[in-house]
Write an enzyme that holds these catalytic residues in place. Structure first.
Site, PDB file in Angstrom:
ATOM      1  N   SER A  41       0.842  -1.184   0.000  1.00 13.68           N
ATOM      2  CA  SER A  41       0.000   0.000   0.000  1.00 13.68           C
ATOM      3  C   SER A  41       0.896   1.260   0.000  1.00 13.68           C
ATOM      4  CB  SER A  41      -0.957  -0.042   1.193  1.00 13.68           C
ATOM      5  OG  SER A  41      -1.964   0.919   1.076  1.00 13.68           O
ATOM      6  N   MET A  42       0.756   2.128   0.994  1.00 12.92           N
ATOM      7  CA  MET A  42       1.616   3.310   1.041  1.00 12.92           C
ATOM      8  C   MET A  42       3.086   2.928   0.947  1.00 12.92           C
ATOM      9  SD  MET A  42       2.146   6.096   4.120  1.00 12.92           S
ATOM     10  CE  MET A  42       3.376   5.121   4.995  1.00 12.92           C
TER      11      MET A  42
END
Length: 251
Positions: free
Chosen positions: A96-97
């Protein structure tokens, strides 16, 4: 360069040091995540691969530090911490991030003459695939609802006021970092990219994950798994096996 023998970096955790390993894997957590998320990955890959897990400020043993709400600032801070570990071939894994952060770290490492052997981008659309998102601007209830919807946090902890006070600031900061990130067009990476995504991920479609291939000249492949944004929780053995296969082939 030689690896930091003291292990005193605030940013780096080595749960299962593997000094004889031929390759190192740096793992970058998702928004609100911490280094301990990668403890099972480290255990599974040691001693074949030396796993380093990154601890962002503002959580767990760094909870009294100010959070960093910018991908660029995180990357700028992490590269000097990682350079001492580049005496061996190094790969990056981000979920994700963490995938976006891995990309920006890879760019900076290549600019310094260090080319990672692989970038594993998990559960994240390619940097060039922008979405207008504003979860970080929601009130606490809205932020908690997003976390529950993605199933990335133990929801039994979300009703504990003390836990919430500890984790919400770091989660909000991470969401801000991810949502305000803007890709700046530039040279492609030479680092090969291996994208992994769930087939029902509301944060990254398969086509958005496929677009990672536009960011490298070093080779690209995409693996799609059953599941949503945190497909990784159920598919960890398959993902870990894929990482091991890629990195042992390069060693």
């Amino acid at each position: 360069m030689t690896a930091n023998p003291t292990g005193t970096s605030l940013w780096i955790r080595q749960f299962h040091p593997a000094p004889a390993a031929a390759t190192r894997l740096v793992c970058l957590p998702h928004a609100g995540g911490s280094a301990s998320y990668y403890f099972p990955v480290s255990k599974a890959l040691s001693p074949t691969i030396d796993v380093l897990a990154v601890q962002y400020p503002g959580r767990q043993d760094r909870r009294n530090e100010k959070c960093v709400d910018s991908i660029a600032e995180l990357a700028d801070a992490l590269v000097p911490e990682l350079l001492p570990y580049t005496d061996k071939p190094v790969a990056l894994f981000g979920h994700s991030m963490g995938a976006t952060l891995s990309f920006e770290i890879a760019l900076r490492l290549e600019q310094k003459g260090v080319q990672p052997v692989a970038l594993f981008a998990s559960g994240r659309r390619a940097p060039s695939c922008h979405r207008d998102e504003s979860v970080h601007l929601r009130d606490d209830d809205g932020l908690i609802a997003e976390m529950k919807a993605l199933s990335g946090t133990d929801t039994s902890l979300l009703g504990d006021d003390e836990i919430l006070r500890m984790v919400l600031p770091s989660i909000r900061s991470d969401y801000k970092a991810a949502e305000t990130y803007r890709y700046t067009p530039g040279p492609q990476l030479a680092t090969p990219i291996h994208a992994h995504v769930g087939d029902d991920d509301p944060k990254a479609t398969v086509e958005e994950a496929r677009a990672w291939g536009e960011h490298t000249t070093g080779g690209f492949d995409l693996q799609v798994y059953p599941g949503g944004h945190f497909y990784l929780n159920d598919q960890a053995p398959r993902v870990i096996a894929s990482i091991r296969d890629v990195l042992t082939a390069k060693s």
